[in-house]
Each structure stands twice: as C-alpha cells, then as structure tokens.
Design a protein around this motif. Structure first.
Motif: not given
Length: 572
Positions: A31-38, A50-58, A122-131
């Motif tokens: 029912d989605g109650s046994k985990c917590t959001p980040t 690219f600049v790191k936005v977040a590191s997502v754990p295994i 290990v997943i790293e979410i990145m963002v790229f600035k074009q200007y």
C-alpha cells in the motif's frame, strides 16, 4: 508474458491473470506505506558542464526527476559512467538500459526521467546548462527529484515453494518451484536480494517407460467444402504383441503424436450461384456456404414459384444471423410477390415458419461487411389455397420480423368452425408494435364476444383487447411482445380479418395502452370522447380500455381518439 504465442498477464505474485502490482516501495500488493521519500531541487548550474542534482542509492524505487529550465537538460550516470547525456549532448526520448536497471527519458518540455527500481547500481542525476550567466536566471536549471527507500530493519531474502510433480510420467523430466525475493514476508523485486538465487528447477526420473506403442489412423475428410475447416484422425495405444487397443494410460503420454485434429483448407467460399429459382411444389434452400459461415457483403435472391392456386409455407430449421436494430445489417426478407406483404428477420432464432397468401415468394438474403454467422437452412412446401393452415400444419405461428402481416385462416374466404389459432409478434419491452387491421369481420358476439373473437394481449402488463363483429379500418399501438388468439365456435362463420404490423422506433409508456384509428381521407372527422362514449360511438363494447379517469378538461389522460365519417360523428 508470452504463453503459446499469446500475451498473458502475470501479476507480481507470479500468478497467471493476477492483478497484483508492485507499489511505489517495490513491494508486491503493498500500500506504499513501508517506504519513505527523499526529495530535492537544484537551481544552480555551470555553463557547458553537467552538475549533479542527486545521488540515488542502490535499492531506491519510483525514481523521478524533472527539469523545468528552458535552456538546460538532464543527464544520468550509472556507476560512474554517463548513460544519458553522453558527450554533453541531449539524448533522444526512449528507454535506456543500465546494468539491470531500465531508465525512461523524455526531452519534451519539461525534461523528465523515471526509473521503476529497485535500482541495482549507484545512479547520479545530472543537469547541463547550455548558456552563460550573462543571460541571467532564465538560463539556470530548475531540476527536482524524488525517490523512495524501504523503511525496514529486515533484510531481503529468498523464499522457495514446494517442488512440482515431475514433468514426465515416465523416464527423465524436470521439477520446478517458485523462488521469490521477500522482505518482511512480502514479495519485492529480485534485485533487492543479494544472495545467490536458489534453483527454480531440477531433474527427476520416473523410471522406464512402457513398451506399448501409439498407432495413428488416417485423417478424415475436411469438415467443409469451401474455406477453412478441420480434419481429425484417431490415435490409439496398442500392445506390440497382439495389437490389442489399450487405455491411453498404458502408453507413454510424452510420445503421443500430435495432430488428432488438424486444420484444412478448400477453395475459397463464394456467393456465386446463390441466386436460385425453385418451381417444384416443395424443396429446400439455404444461405451461401451453409453450414459454414456466410461471406460478408453478400446479396442473394431465392424465388419460389409453385402451381397457381397454391400457397407457400417456409420452415426455417436453422436461423443464425448477426443481430442488429431494425435488422439494418444482416437479414432475410420474405416477400409475397402476389400480395406485396413481407417480413424481415435477423439475429438467432429457433425453428419458425412463415406462410404466403399466393404462389409467388421471394427470399432475399443480405450481409454487410461486418460479422458473419452460420446462416440459415429452410424447407418449403405448398398447399391448396382452399386448405386451412390447420390442414397443413398448426395455425400457431411466431412473427419475428420488424414488419409483416397476419390473417385469419382461409382469408379472404370464410374461416372454419372450431378454429383456435395462436400467434406471437416478437418485440422487446421498450418497443411499440403498431397493428393495422385492413379488414375485420367476425360473428357478432355481444358485449363479451362469447362466440367468435380475436383476443390481443400485450405481454408487458397483461392488458388485452377482445374484438368481434364488424369494424372499419383500425390501428392498435401496443408495447412489447404481442399475443393474438383467434377463436371460432361451432356455429356461424365470417370472412375474418387481415392485418399488417410494424415495430416503431419510438417508445411508449407501459401504462399507455390506447386505440387509435388512422385517417381514412378528407371525409373523416376526429373527435375526442370519454371512454364509455367512444365505445358507444363505434359499437365496440368489448374493447378493454384503461380505468376511467377524472372528467376534467379534455377528460385527462383517459381519452380515446377515434375517427368517424362526418355523419357518424354528428350522431355520436
């Protein structure tokens, strides 16, 4: 899951046709109650990088990232390797595999990324600035993210089920069992279990197979004469010594030959030759390709011409057509070409018959481009016009078309004594049946019609008319299935009656059982009366009417509309 060439739904619990699904925590049927959001947001970038936005754990689940910046885009690293946004270039929308993980990325505004998880690296979410910053804040990123982690002190572990029976009844085979990754007793994604997965199958040996042999017979003829059908053959278990036929259990089921039933094909079915003329006084006919399905877009005409002075009775033994409102799609139309009366039938019906008034009948079959059915098969016979229907067959009949006609036995000659005929007009409860009497002449029977009569009942509420004597042209409108009972006693007879019917599209209320008479020309006057006055005016004391209403203005709902010649209206 693909099973025997068909896609079948399998739930997260491993059961076929199950609707169980993983929740946002990666727990089956949770029912989605046994985990917590980040969650978090990155609003500062570096031009050309690219600049790191977040590191997502295994083990994270339901990962999502959205960048609402107009001049920035997302990227992803998996275990340190760039998998989305390689070479500082925006990746096209679609699925990307990274280890055991599957990522979905879309570059439509806004950019977004989803990973169902649980993640295996290990997943790293990145963002790229074009200007550069000289363009102000409008070129800065606005990248947010969210993922879930199971809030449990337990450790995911493998759970195994019982071994199945051996896949072979004799000789060597395989046994199988269910293996599931669970956390706190609930199924979770297999990637969350770190230990080696236990075996799901193992070999088994059921001992030597019997020496009896399978014997194969010859295939039968194809079940159809055109189109696609089937052919069958017999496969039996026999003793190799005396060739005695044994029970199938005495042979090795694993070596039983396939093909006891096999498809076969003949030349393509066609409607060629479906236009036929019958001149014998009896015969049969059917839809094209019967007993196989008729083809789409078929139009066939069968004409029956029997000896002058005889009538035709058509008996439908099989009738299976596509059903449609007002028989607009597939239908059979029967027309008495001598009198012009006709009836239209469609859908599936049990055996029924239709009788002409003359010796000339036309049967039209039509199919549209849609669904095809088995069709119909019918026999016909002729009889002398002087004979009553009772002399040939029962005068009881079922009228199932959206229009048709009915008459008393022997019409237009006098009916016989002691006739007792039943007829049903098939209609749905919501449909209105309009019954038009072109002629009506029965023995007079007083207010109760105690001698000869025609009783008409609407099944929806049981209300009925009981008619006798002589009447001018009249129209009845009733609702749902209509039952007609014609009775003559042992004394006087008369010419009888002839009527046509049609099913109207409009709907009437169940309580609205009324009698209306069509206009007969310019010399007809319409008047409105109270029910009892209307009865006196047309000398129809025997007509059953609704209960008397309040006699306020225009007499309320219980007014009967009748039509009379001017002089009759003045007398009334």
């Amino acid at each position: 899951m693909c099973i025997s060439g068909r896609c079948e739904n399998v739930g997260c619990d491993g059961k076929l046709h199950s609707t169980a699904e993983f929740d946002r925590c990666g727990i089956c049927n949770g029912d989605g109650s046994k985990c917590t959001p980040t969650t978090g947001v990155q609003t500062v970038g570096v031009f050309g990088e690219f600049v790191k936005v977040a590191s997502v754990p295994i083990g994270a689940t339901s990962v999502i990232a959205i960048d609402r910046g107009q001049y920035t885009f997302l990227g992803v690293k998996f275990n340190g390797e760039m998998v989305i946004g390689k070479n500082n270039e925006r990746t096209y929308s679609g699925l990307t595999s990274a280890g055991a993980d599957v990522l979905y990325y879309s570059y439509d505004e806004p950019d977004y990324l989803t990973i169902k998880g649980p993640t295996t690296g290990v997943i790293e979410i990145m963002v790229f600035k074009q200007y550069g910053s000289e363009y102000g804040d409008v070129v800065q990123p606005n990248a947010g993210f969210r993922y879930y982690q199971v809030a449990s002190t337990g450790t995911p572990e493998w759970t195994t089920g019982s071994w199945s029976t051996c896949s072979k009844s004799c000789g060597s085979g395989q046994e199988t069992r269910d293996v599931t990754c669970t956390l706190d007793g609930q199924p979770v994604a297999t990637t969350m279990c770190k230990d080696v997965e236990p075996a799901e199958q193992r070999p088994c040996d059921q001992g030597p197979c019997p020496l009896n042999q399978w014997t194969i017979g010859k295939y039968s003829q194809c079940s159809v004469t055109c189109g696609d059908g089937i052919k069958t053959r017999i496969v039996t278990c026999q003793s190799p010594v005396d060739k005695k036929v044994l029970d199938d259990s005495e042979c090795n089921p694993d070596t039983k030959p396939d093909g006891e039933q096999q498809t076969c094909s003949k030349a393509a079915c066609t409607t060629k030759g479906c236009n036929v003329k019958h001149t014998d006084n009896s015969g049969s006919f059917s839809s094209p390709n019967f007993p196989n399905k008729y083809l789409a877009n078929a139009d066939c005409v069968t004409k029956i011409r029997v000896t002058t002075g005889r009538r035709v009775r058509v008996l439908f033994n099989v009738f299976k057509l596509q059903n449609s409102g007002n028989c607009q799609k597939d239908y059979v139309r029967l027309t008495d070409e001598g009198s012009g009366t006709e009836a239209i039938f469609c859908g599936s019906r049990s055996s029924f018959h239709w009788t002409s008034e003359t010796n000339m009948v036309k049967v039209e079959f039509h199919s549209d481009k849609g669904t095809s059915k088995k069709g119909f098969q019918a026999d016909y016979e002729s009889f002398e016009a002087e004979e009553t229907l009772a002399d040939v067959a029962s005068c009881d009949m079922m009228l199932a078309g959206f229009s048709g006609s009915i008459s008393s036995p022997n019409y237009p000659k006098q009916y016989d004594n002691n006739d007792h005929c039943k007829a049903n007009i098939d209609a749905k409860e919501t449909q209105v049946v309009q019954l038009t009497f072109e002629e009506f002449e029965l023995e007079e029977g007083g207010p109760t019609c105690e001698y000869d009569y025609l009783q008409i009942t609407q099944s929806v509420d049981g209300q009925s008319y009981k008619l006798c004597g002589s009447k001018s042209k009249m129209v009845l409108q009733l609702q749902g299935e209509i039952k007609l009972l014609f009775h003559s006693d042992g004394s006087n007879t008369a010419k009888g009656y002839k009527a046509s019917y049609k099913i109207l599209r409009r709907r009437k209320k169940r309580s609205d059982l009324e009698t209306t008479l069509k206009e007969l020309g310019d010399d007809v006057t319409k008047i409105q009366m109270k029910p009892e006055e209307a009865l006196n005016g047309i000398e129809a004391d025997n007509v059953k009417l609704p209960p008397e209403a309040d006699t306020n203005d225009r007499f309320g709902d219980e007014v009967v509309t009748i039509q009379m010649k001017p002089e009759e209206a003045v007398q009334a």
